[in-house]
Design a protein around this motif. Structure first.
Motif, mmCIF file in Angstrom:
data_model
loop_
_atom_site.group_PDB
_atom_site.id
_atom_site.type_symbol
_atom_site.label_atom_id
_atom_site.label_comp_id
_atom_site.label_asym_id
_atom_site.label_seq_id
_atom_site.Cartn_x
_atom_site.Cartn_y
_atom_site.Cartn_z
ATOM 1 N N GLN A 450 48.048 43.375 32.223
ATOM 2 C CA GLN A 450 47.071 44.436 32.457
ATOM 3 C C GLN A 450 46.630 44.434 33.926
ATOM 4 O O GLN A 450 46.557 45.473 34.564
ATOM 5 C CB GLN A 450 45.858 44.209 31.547
ATOM 6 N N LEU A 451 46.359 43.234 34.448
ATOM 7 C CA LEU A 451 45.888 43.134 35.837
ATOM 8 C C LEU A 451 46.950 43.631 36.813
ATOM 9 O O LEU A 451 46.643 44.237 37.830
ATOM 10 C CB LEU A 451 45.517 41.690 36.163
ATOM 11 N N ILE A 458 41.601 49.334 43.541
ATOM 12 C CA ILE A 458 40.427 49.733 42.764
ATOM 13 C C ILE A 458 39.321 48.697 42.912
ATOM 14 O O ILE A 458 38.150 49.031 43.098
ATOM 15 C CB ILE A 458 40.821 49.939 41.279
ATOM 16 N N GLU A 459 39.706 47.413 42.882
ATOM 17 C CA GLU A 459 38.701 46.369 43.086
ATOM 18 C C GLU A 459 38.237 46.347 44.541
ATOM 19 O O GLU A 459 37.067 46.110 44.830
ATOM 20 C CB GLU A 459 39.267 45.011 42.673
ATOM 21 N N GLU A 460 39.181 46.615 45.467
ATOM 22 C CA GLU A 460 38.799 46.654 46.878
ATOM 23 C C GLU A 460 37.815 47.795 47.144
ATOM 24 O O GLU A 460 36.881 47.649 47.936
ATOM 25 C CB GLU A 460 40.044 46.828 47.758
ATOM 26 N N ALA A 461 38.034 48.919 46.468
ATOM 27 C CA ALA A 461 37.136 50.060 46.652
ATOM 28 C C ALA A 461 35.727 49.675 46.226
ATOM 29 O O ALA A 461 34.750 49.984 46.912
ATOM 30 C CB ALA A 461 37.633 51.252 45.838
ATOM 31 N N ARG A 474 32.183 42.784 36.155
ATOM 32 C CA ARG A 474 31.453 43.363 35.031
ATOM 33 C C ARG A 474 31.714 44.860 34.899
ATOM 34 O O ARG A 474 31.980 45.366 33.820
ATOM 35 C CB ARG A 474 29.963 43.129 35.259
ATOM 36 N N ARG A 475 31.639 45.573 36.032
ATOM 37 C CA ARG A 475 31.650 47.041 35.957
ATOM 38 C C ARG A 475 33.047 47.631 36.110
ATOM 39 O O ARG A 475 33.288 48.755 35.694
ATOM 40 C CB ARG A 475 30.737 47.615 37.046
ATOM 41 N N VAL A 476 33.950 46.904 36.741
ATOM 42 C CA VAL A 476 35.269 47.499 37.020
ATOM 43 C C VAL A 476 36.399 46.750 36.306
ATOM 44 O O VAL A 476 37.108 47.320 35.480
ATOM 45 C CB VAL A 476 35.539 47.556 38.544
ATOM 46 N N THR A 477 36.565 45.460 36.609
ATOM 47 C CA THR A 477 37.720 44.737 36.077
ATOM 48 C C THR A 477 37.661 44.602 34.559
ATOM 49 O O THR A 477 38.610 44.947 33.856
ATOM 50 C CB THR A 477 37.829 43.355 36.731
#
Lengths: 559, 360
Positions: A450-451, A458-461, A474-477
């Motif tokens: 999945q990762l 997306i995590e960098e953003a 919590r909010r993204v990954t």
């Protein structure tokens, strides 16, 4: 133009640790737990297999040779390999035919076939064995009631292969179906435009592309088959396998070194198959499994192909329905084989006297599933997104625990956690630990896959918008990992309720489990009660999966 | 006022498992003046993206300093730099609506609900996205996703804006429209910006300054028109647009002009800044639109191919061993030529640009 040599950063590893001290702390704890609960127990079994008992003389190697000369070892070893190979062959072939019919033909009733074909995955492995005894045993419904055969012998190799093949076909089916689905149908279309006949397309394009999936399924079933404990015990008769022989040496004869040696021998083919799978097959996969089935055009409509395939699928489904139907029916009859009248007394008993093991199993599965899922996802996150120094140990430990048969884990736990400071035998902790260790790899694999599909940008953003690491997780990954959470939870919970091979060594008077109880009922020939328990177990697993689907499916509108 | 300075930046990716490391960025010195948009332009692997990611904070320079208004931020974590970034893939959060995506950066700032709602509303209005506030990113077109990505970035009012090839996922027509939209928003908000691309026409259209990079080094740094007209190397000349780069030899220098032998014919060229002596090897850079086909042209050539492009016609010619490309933008005024025609090339004199030496 030349530049002055620039000193290389002396350690990027240290910098990674400094950037994320909390995560590194968690990583250290997980690594330590992996050593204690996976590497140490397996190592201890290997050591015990070499250790001299007081009656023996000589050193390690001599004793090993002496022990290895016992014929019972090689008979069990041969039996195990024969069983594994046979089941792998039949399951993979059946699985392929099912998967091919489902993805490439306009066969009717695909949804029904799919649902029923998956039933054996979510039921305890020996439910089919129970059904076989009920149908074909000495007082079996078919053998005696229908055909009037007295003294039919259902026990032995032939039944074992049949049962295992049926039980493990869903694994092969799912694996190969995924492969066939993710294959771009433009490839087959391209071959067809080059004037290849449908048979040529199948032989030269479809089959070669699916081959890695087919081999991988065969290896997976092989590992599952040789690890299986419940079926060989219940229906193997005189056909002894390593898992069963190890158990009876240890529990029956208290011969610890012999039990350990048999378990160690079981580790060899398991690890070998697993390593072939990882290092050889992974590189030969032509299809990138994105988890996102591409649109498949169905081109194969010739009746002479579709009808036999469909007939085969319906036959398989019919068999599964017959076996599970028998278990349900028997659970509702007074005394199977003698008095076939309707009765709910088995369920009444299960819910009165027999409630404790059911409660225990549920408690353990409910604790083990979230623990295994969380651990698996965190490990997946660390391994894909952070490269901490020493991550190899963690990887080795979790892979080993997944590849190692439950038998060796069970025996290892008994010996390692028998003394202070790790005195855990007889507690609920040791059972939960065994289940977590056996299932954590599924969370790791699902999480890793999945990762890999989640664009790191997306995590960098989120990071460049000012979010802290905690908020990003919590909010993204975590929300994006929802499908992996489902897979890991479903697998851990189901295994937690239905597993037998490791926990058979770990149950105690305080903590007996439902699978062990069913096994005891079968051995004492209280088939009605065993069947009732099995039905209850299947219902619990099905409702839990449905609940999980609802809980995690809500709000999953992405993609 | 936001002025960004990258001083003596080097980036070396250490080798691993026997793979050699890579020196991705070498001695990079650039300054972004307040409110300007500067483009890093170069082929893949030239170090432009690595430079951008070092400014963002995703990579740490091996040596050198990054300053924003004189403050050293080289080791400040990404999430405390006050920098906004638009990603190549947009990197929209797929599980959040458009409004939730835009609100994310404001939630981090611990603003009140009302304040967040107000600012999200404003920026969605500005970007013409109000009607899409409740949609999921997957339900948007490429151009709309691009606008959401920009809205999400500018709503937090960053000091510096970074663009990592933001238009490369769009089709040609939309790309030009979004390019102009990006530039308009950047100029209206006056945010100092660094823009990475490998597309020279995009770079020229959008930038105040273009920095051409190659192999981790700055090859040339200047206003787009300057870099286009006066490339310092053949690499820059070729990368900034189509160019005929032809070997020639100096015959004589006469005042402001230069006599040279080009394709066996003596021609008059403008005299470059550098000193040249008769006999020196030079290269003449001629843009295809700056030269013309002419029956009386001194350089004789044969037309090999004629490619009609709508706005102009492209001719590929062979003069001796040299291949020439000439574009005719006034092709509607006179009859065209056909492959096989023998014709002359008139190079004029004003637009030619001289590179000293036979190679860079």
């Amino acid at each position: 133009m030349t530049t002055a040599p620039i000193p290389r950063p002396f350690s990027t590893g240290l910098r990674r640790i400094a950037a994320d001290p909390w995560l590194f702390g968690i990583f250290m704890v997980l690594s330590l737990l992996t050593v204690i609960f996976a590497i140490l127990p397996i190592a201890s079994v290997l050591v015990q297999a070499l250790r001299a008992t007081p009656t023996e003389t000589g050193s390690g190697l001599g004793i090993l040779i002496e022990r290895l000369s016992a014929p019972l070892i090689w008979r069990a070893f041969g039996n195990t390999l024969l069983l594994g190979a046979s089941s792998a062959l039949i399951s993979t072939l059946t699985g392929f035919l099912l998967a091919f019919a489902m993805t490439r033909t306009p066969m009717r009733g695909k949804r029904t076939v799919h649902m029923i074909a998956l039933l054996p995955v979510i039921s305890p492995p020996f439910v089919i064995a129970l059904a076989m005894i009920l149908l074909f045993g000495r007082s079996g419904l078919i053998t005696r009631e229908l055909l009037g055969i007295r003294g039919a012998n259902v026990y032995g190799f032939h039944s074992l292969v049949f049962i295992q093949s049926l039980a493990f076909t869903p694994l092969a089916y799912l694996n190969i179906r995924g492969m066939l689905q993710s294959m771009d149908s433009a490839l087959e279309d391209a071959a067809a435009t080059l004037r290849a006949s449908q048979w040529t397309v199948f032989r030269r394009v479809t089959l070669p592309l699916a081959l890695p999936g087919i081999f991988s399924s065969a290896l997976l079933v092989f590992v599952k088959s040789i690890e299986d404990f419940g079926n060989p015990l219940v229906i193997g008769g005189s056909f002894n396998t390593l898992a069963v022989e190890a158990y009876s040496q240890l529990i029956g004869y208290f011969n610890v070194p012999m039990g350990a040696l048999l378990a160690s021998l079981l580790l060899v083919p398991s690890l070998l198959a697993f390593m072939i799978h990882r290092h050889w097959l992974a590189k030969r996969s032509y299809v990138t499994v994105t988890g996102k089935p591409t649109a498949q055009e169905i081109r194969l409509t010739a009746r002479r192909v579709v009808w036999p395939l469909a007939a085969f699928c319906y036959l398989y489904v019919g068999l599964v329905v017959l076996l599970y139907g028998t278990v349900v029916w028997v659970s509702l009859t007074k005394i199977p084989g003698i008095d076939w009248s309707f009765s709910t007394e088995h369920y009444v008993r299960a819910f009165t006297d027999g409630l404790a093991p059911l409660g225990n199993s549920l408690t353990i599965a409910l604790i083990a599933a979230p623990v295994a899922t969380l651990a698996g996802l965190v490990i997946a996150y660390i391994q894909t997104r952070r490269r901490f120094p020493g991550a190899a140990l963690l990887r080795l430990g979790t892979l080993l625990s997944f590849a190692a048969p439950g038998t060796i884990i069970g025996i290892g736990y008994v010996s390692v956690f028998n003394t202070a400071p790790l005195l855990l035998t007889g507690t609920i902790t040791i059972i939960i630990a065994a289940i977590v260790v056996k299932t954590v790899q599924v969370g790791i694999e699902a999480g890793t896959n999945q990762l890999r599909q989640i664009d790191p940008a997306i995590e960098e953003a989120a990071m460049i918008l000012g979010a802290s690491n905690g908020r990003i997780f919590r909010r993204v990954t975590a929300p994006l990992l929802r499908p992996a959470i489902f897979t890991a939870m479903a697998y851990s919970f189901t295994r937690g309720l239905t597993t037998l091979s490791a926990i058979i060594f770990l149950v105690s008077a305080n903590w007996t489990l439902i699978t062990v109880t069913i096994l005891n009922q079968v051995e004492t020939l209280r088939m009605g009660l065993a069947a009732a328990y099995s039905v209850i177990l299947i219902v619990i697993v099905l409702s839990a999966l449905a609940l999980l689907q609802v809980a995690l499916g809500r709000g999953a509108k992405q993609r | 006022m936001t002025r960004v300075t990258l001083k003596g930046i080097n980036k070396i990716f250490p080798g691993r498992d026997g793979h050699p490391g890579a020196h991705a960025v070498r001695d990079l010195d650039i300054t972004l003046e307040d409110g300007t948009l500067v483009t890093l332009l170069g082929p893949s692997g030239c170090g432009k993206t690595t430079s951008l990611r070092m400014l963002a904070g995703f990579e740490t320079p091996t040596s050198g300093q990054i300053l924003i208004d004189g403050r050293d931020i080289t080791h400040v974590p990404v999430n405390q730099r006050g920098i906004g970034m638009v990603f190549q893939s947009y990197a929209l959060f797929p599980h959040m609506t458009v409004a939730e995506n835009v609100a994310f950066g404001l939630e981090v700032l611990d603003l009140t609900r009302a304040e967040i709602t107000r600012r999200v509303g404003e920026v969605l209005e500005l970007m013409d996205l109000s009607a899409l506030a409740g949609r999921a990113p997957a339900q948007l077109s490429g151009g709309q996703q691009q606008r959401v990505a920009l809205a999400r970035t500018v709503v937090t009012e960053p000091d510096v804006l970074l663009f990592d090839e933001p238009l490369s996922n769009l089709d040609a027509q939309l790309r030009e429209r979004m390019r102009d939209e990006l530039r308009l928003v950047q100029q209206r908000l006056g945010i100092t910006s660094l823009y990475v691309t490998h597309d020279q026409s995009e770079a020229m259209a959008i930038s105040d300054r273009v920095i051409v990079m190659r192999d981790g080094r700055v090859e040339q740094d200047g206003p787009p028109a300057e870099v286009y007209a006066h490339p310092r190397t053949a690499f820059v000349a070729g990368f900034m647009g189509r160019a005929n780069i032809l070997p020639a030899r100096v015959l004589a220098t006469e005042g402001e002009s230069l006599r040279a032998e080009l394709g066996g014919v003596p021609v008059t060229l403008p005299r470059p800044g550098s000193e040249l002596a008769p006999g020196d090897a030079i290269r003449v850079v001629l843009r295809p639109e700056q030269i013309a086909l002419s029956t009386s042209g001194p350089i004789r050539a044969r037309i090999e191919r004629v490619i009609f492009q709508g706005g102009f016609t492209e001719y590929q010619l062979k003069a001796g061993a040299a291949l020439w490309t000439i574009t005719d933008h006034r092709h509607h005024l006179h009859p065209g030529h056909r492959p096989g025609d023998e014709i002359g090339i008139d190079i004029g004199s004003a637009a030619a640009w001289i590179l000293p030496g036979a190679t860079d």
